[in-house]
Design a protein around this motif. Structure first.
Motif, PDB file in Angstrom:
ATOM      1  N   PHE A   4       0.946  -1.358   0.042  1.00 34.98           N
ATOM      2  CA  PHE A   4      -0.134   0.004   0.014  1.00 34.98           C
ATOM      3  C   PHE A   4       0.835   1.231   0.003  1.00 34.98           C
ATOM      4  CE2 PHE A   4      -3.910   2.253   0.546  1.00 34.98           C
ATOM      5  CZ  PHE A   4      -3.493   3.455   1.321  1.00 34.98           C
ATOM      6  N   GLU A   6      -0.549   5.340  -0.199  1.00 33.36           N
ATOM      7  CA  GLU A   6      -1.478   6.296  -0.513  1.00 33.36           C
ATOM      8  C   GLU A   6      -1.061   7.155  -1.430  1.00 33.36           C
ATOM      9  OE1 GLU A   6      -5.243   7.793  -0.267  1.00 33.36           O
ATOM     10  OE2 GLU A   6      -4.634   5.794   0.721  1.00 33.36           O
ATOM     11  N   THR A  47       2.860   3.727   8.946  1.00 32.96           N
ATOM     12  CA  THR A  47       3.015   2.829   9.824  1.00 32.96           C
ATOM     13  C   THR A  47       2.938   1.344   9.174  1.00 32.96           C
ATOM     14  OG1 THR A  47       1.044   1.668  11.049  1.00 32.96           O
ATOM     15  CG2 THR A  47       0.103   2.472   9.033  1.00 32.96           C
ATOM     16  N   TRP A  49       1.494  -1.859   7.841  1.00 31.63           N
ATOM     17  CA  TRP A  49       0.326  -2.590   6.843  1.00 31.63           C
ATOM     18  C   TRP A  49       0.305  -3.839   7.209  1.00 31.63           C
ATOM     19  CZ3 TRP A  49      -3.464   0.217   6.924  1.00 31.63           C
ATOM     20  CH2 TRP A  49      -4.489   0.386   6.248  1.00 31.63           C
ATOM     21  N   THR A  50      -0.899  -4.589   6.751  1.00 31.20           N
ATOM     22  CA  THR A  50      -1.132  -5.961   7.162  1.00 31.20           C
ATOM     23  C   THR A  50      -0.141  -6.863   6.370  1.00 31.20           C
ATOM     24  OG1 THR A  50      -2.619  -6.015   5.331  1.00 31.20           O
ATOM     25  CG2 THR A  50      -3.462  -5.292   7.089  1.00 31.20           C
ATOM     26  N   ARG A  55       2.994   1.665   5.256  1.00 31.09           N
ATOM     27  CA  ARG A  55       2.107   2.410   4.824  1.00 31.09           C
ATOM     28  C   ARG A  55       2.409   3.945   5.063  1.00 31.09           C
ATOM     29  NH1 ARG A  55      -4.463   2.593   4.736  1.00 31.09           N
ATOM     30  NH2 ARG A  55      -4.779   4.802   4.491  1.00 31.09           N
ATOM     31  N   TYR A  67      -8.104   4.657   9.982  1.00 29.80           N
ATOM     32  CA  TYR A  67      -7.626   3.017   9.984  1.00 29.80           C
ATOM     33  C   TYR A  67      -6.989   2.630  11.021  1.00 29.80           C
ATOM     34  CZ  TYR A  67      -3.395   5.547   8.118  1.00 29.80           C
ATOM     35  OH  TYR A  67      -2.418   6.345   7.776  1.00 29.80           O
ATOM     36  N   SER A 119       9.685  -1.779   9.595  1.00 30.28           N
ATOM     37  CA  SER A 119       8.810  -2.722   9.939  1.00 30.28           C
ATOM     38  C   SER A 119       9.331  -4.055  10.471  1.00 30.28           C
ATOM     39  CB  SER A 119       8.143  -2.939   8.457  1.00 30.28           C
ATOM     40  OG  SER A 119       7.054  -4.279   8.790  1.00 30.28           O
TER      41      SER A 119
END
Length: 129
Positions: A4, A6, A47, A49-50, A55, A67, A119
Motif C-alpha cells: 500500500f 496512498e 505505519t 500495513w497488513t 503504509r 484506519y 517494519s
C-alpha cells in the motif's frame, strides 16, 4: 500483492519545516504509527500495513487516521526532542526496501536528530537518534 502507498509523493518532504513529531500508540502503549506534523497543520503518517510493508500517507490534517481503529483508543505522544516554535527542517528522507522491493523502513533526518521507522515482524519499530 502490491504494498500500500496512498501517495507516491508522500515522502518528498525534504526542506519542509516540522512543528511536532508524534508516535501514535494504542491503549496498551503499543506504537502503531509515526506522525510528522508540518507547520501548515498537514501531516505524514507512517505505519506498518497488513503485509508488513510500510503504509505512507500525506494528510491535510494532524488527526489520528481512521484506519487506526478505534481512534478514541489511540494516543498521540510527542517524541522526546525539543522542537522550537518555528519548527525544524527535514534534511533527508531515506527509504529502505526489502529484497522484493517493498518499502520496509524510512529514515528522516531533521535539524538536530533523526527518526528511523521500520517494519519488524509486522510491528512498527521507532528509533530516535
Amino acid at each position: 500483492m502490491e504494498p500500500f502507498r496512498e501517495d507516491a509523493e508522500a515522502l518528498k518532504i525534504k526542506g519542509l519545516r516540522v512543528r511536532h513529531v508524534f508516535e501514535i500508540a494504542d491503549a496498551d502503549g503499543e506504537v502503531e504509527a509515526l506522525q510528522v506534523v508540518f507547520m501548515d497543520g498537514s501531516s505524514l503518517v507512517i505505519t506498518v500495513w497488513t503485509d508488513w510493508s510500510m503504509r505512507v500517507e500525506r494528510r491535510s490534517d494532524s488527526e489520528i487516521p481512521e484506519y487506526l481503529w478505534p481512534t478514541e483508543e489511540r494516543v498521540q505522544a510527542a517524541i522526546e526532542r525539543e522542537i522550537p516554535e518555528d519548527g525544524v527542517e527535514v534534511h533527508l528522507v531515506q527509504e529502505r526496501f526489502n529484497e522484493i522491493g517493498w518499502l520496509v523502513g524510512v529514515e528522516i533526518k531533521f535539524s538536530g536528530f533523526a527518526i528511523v521507522a521500520e517494519s519488524w515482524a509486522g510491528n512498527l519499530s521507532l528509533t530516535v537518534c
